[in-house]
Enzyme design. Structure first.
Site, PDB file in Angstrom:
ATOM      1  N   ALA A  32      22.101   2.921-135.247  1.00  0.00           N
ATOM      2  CA  ALA A  32      23.141   3.925-135.012  1.00  0.00           C
ATOM      3  C   ALA A  32      22.986   5.143-135.913  1.00  0.00           C
ATOM      4  O   ALA A  32      23.331   6.261-135.527  1.00  0.00           O
ATOM      5  CB  ALA A  32      24.527   3.309-135.192  1.00  0.00           C
TER       6      ALA A  32
ATOM      7  N   GLU B  55      20.916 -10.414-139.879  1.00  0.00           N
ATOM      8  CA  GLU B  55      19.821  -9.540-139.455  1.00  0.00           C
ATOM      9  C   GLU B  55      18.527  -9.873-140.207  1.00  0.00           C
ATOM     10  O   GLU B  55      18.571 -10.199-141.393  1.00  0.00           O
ATOM     11  CB  GLU B  55      20.208  -8.075-139.705  1.00  0.00           C
TER      12      GLU B  55
ATOM     13  N   ARG C 133      29.258  -3.707-139.436  1.00  0.00           N
ATOM     14  CA  ARG C 133      28.508  -4.797-140.043  1.00  0.00           C
ATOM     15  C   ARG C 133      28.707  -6.049-139.200  1.00  0.00           C
ATOM     16  O   ARG C 133      29.795  -6.322-138.694  1.00  0.00           O
ATOM     17  CB  ARG C 133      28.975  -5.053-141.477  1.00  0.00           C
TER      18      ARG C 133
ATOM     19  N   ARG D 184      43.707  -0.405-143.061  1.00  0.00           N
ATOM     20  CA  ARG D 184      44.481  -0.967-144.178  1.00  0.00           C
ATOM     21  C   ARG D 184      45.780  -0.206-144.386  1.00  0.00           C
ATOM     22  O   ARG D 184      46.761  -0.762-144.856  1.00  0.00           O
ATOM     23  CB  ARG D 184      43.636  -0.938-145.456  1.00  0.00           C
ATOM     24  N   SER D 185      45.788   1.069-144.000  1.00  0.00           N
ATOM     25  CA  SER D 185      47.011   1.868-144.107  1.00  0.00           C
ATOM     26  C   SER D 185      47.014   2.919-143.006  1.00  0.00           C
ATOM     27  O   SER D 185      45.976   3.248-142.434  1.00  0.00           O
ATOM     28  CB  SER D 185      47.105   2.545-145.486  1.00  0.00           C
TER      29      SER D 185
ATOM     30  N   LEU E 100      39.554   3.192-139.382  1.00  0.00           N
ATOM     31  CA  LEU E 100      39.581   4.628-139.083  1.00  0.00           C
ATOM     32  C   LEU E 100      39.160   5.419-140.325  1.00  0.00           C
ATOM     33  O   LEU E 100      39.882   6.271-140.812  1.00  0.00           O
ATOM     34  CB  LEU E 100      40.975   5.055-138.611  1.00  0.00           C
ATOM     35  N   GLY E 101      37.939   5.126-140.778  1.00  0.00           N
ATOM     36  CA  GLY E 101      37.366   5.867-141.889  1.00  0.00           C
ATOM     37  C   GLY E 101      36.545   7.035-141.375  1.00  0.00           C
ATOM     38  O   GLY E 101      36.841   7.619-140.331  1.00  0.00           O
TER      39      GLY E 101
ATOM     40  N   HIS F  40      20.145  -2.119-134.963  1.00  0.00           N
ATOM     41  CA  HIS F  40      20.749  -1.448-136.126  1.00  0.00           C
ATOM     42  C   HIS F  40      20.184  -0.029-136.291  1.00  0.00           C
ATOM     43  O   HIS F  40      19.628   0.326-137.336  1.00  0.00           O
ATOM     44  CB  HIS F  40      20.515  -2.272-137.397  1.00  0.00           C
TER      45      HIS F  40
END
Length: 314
Positions: free
Chosen positions: A281, A261, A232, A176-177, A153-154, A279
């Site tokens: 997006a 790729e 990725r 991660r948090s 969720l970046g 690739h």
């Protein structure tokens, strides 16, 4: 005299033109290796590259004047960050310049997979549509009311969440948090998969995320589940994904990225329940211009002795 900079992969024409106005631009290189360096590269103070291209210790050490590595996109996985730090070299990337573009493409892939848009197009092109009274495609679940799990969720993941909310989806995530956002946090990826109906992968490439989407996670996602990957390719175990799609462990998938790729496994190409794109997006014009402008701004700040606009901690 213009400062010298080195371009590893070929960059967009608009960016190259603007770079040449202010710098002595070398490159592109045939490959990112010391033996492929062009004449005059020892004077290069900045290296322009992309995260998927290798910038290892050998290349860094072959550039004695190097003081900045500027990545065109958000990825930085190809850079030997330890060696850059030891040399006192700065690192920058595109930050969230392409996040909106990638998020909207992720939703497009989710719709394409879960609502079987590609299969529907093939259905029509094959002449199988005879009208609803004779033959039509099977019903599929809609997105409204379904549970979307976001892995990462970046900058991109949070934008995916806001778009999914407009589709009336319930949103959970594994990160991660915990983030200070109104979505359901899961402290494990497996727990997220067990909860979710569909999942979107939006993590950076790292040793921690390599093959994080494995057979166990896919089984937990379940036979009506769909997987979308716009981050990725290494985050997904492609062999496990092929087996899951072939045997009905999950219903479908949509991939914009791949582990090796531009190679795409033949097993994936042979499947009707997977959507495959090359690739792209981040290929919205607005995103590309924003990335180019940010790279130019980082270079200008660097050569003016000012802080970078989008530094990456080493």
């Amino acid at each position: 005299m213009k400062p010298t900079i080195l371009m590893a992969p070929r960059m967009p024409a608009r960016l190259v033109e603007r770079l040449q106005e202010h710098y002595t631009l070398l490159g592109p290189m045939e490959r990112s290796a010391p033996e492929a360096l062009p004449a005059g590269a020892d004077a290069a103070q900045a290296l322009l590259t992309i995260g998927t291209q290798k910038t290892d210790a050998a290349l860094i050490d072959a550039l004695p004047g190097l003081r900045l590595i500027a990545c065109y996109g958000t990825g930085i996985e190809g850079v030997d960050r330890a060696r850059a730090k030891a040399r006192g070299i700065l690192l920058s990337n595109a930050a969230d310049a392409n996040a909106a573009s990638v998020a909207e493409f992720a939703m497009g892939l989710l719709l394409a997979s879960a609502r079987q848009i590609g299969a529907a197009e093939r259905f029509v092109r094959a002449g199988r549509w005879k009208g609803n009274a004779v033959e039509r495609m099977a019903y599929v679940p809609g997105l409204a009311g379904r549970k979307l799990g976001i892995y990462g969720l970046g900058a991109v993941g949070s934008r995916i969440a806001s778009r999914a909310a407009a589709f009336e989806m319930s949103i959970g995530y594994h990160n991660r948090s915990r983030r200070d956002l109104p979505y359901l946090y899961h402290d494990s990826l497996l727990g997220l998969a067990e909860w979710a109906d569909v999942m979107i992968v939006a993590v950076r490439a790292s040793a921690e995320t390599r093959h994080a989407i494995n057979a166990e996670v896919l089984k937990a996602l379940g036979p009506q589940g769909h997987l979308v990957n716009i981050s990725r390719g290494i985050a997904v175990d492609e062999i496990a994904l092929c087996e899951a799609l072939e045997t009905g462990v999950i219903a479908g998938a949509a991939l914009d990225v791949y582990e090796h790729e531009p190679l795409v496994p033949d097993r994936l190409k042979a499947l009707d329940n997977v959507v495959l794109t090359p690739h792209i997006a981040a290929n919205a014009e607005t995103a590309q211009i924003a990335q180019q402008d940010l790279m130019l701004a980082n270079l200008a700040a660097f050569f003016a002795g000012k802080p970078l606009l989008s530094p990456v901690a080493l």
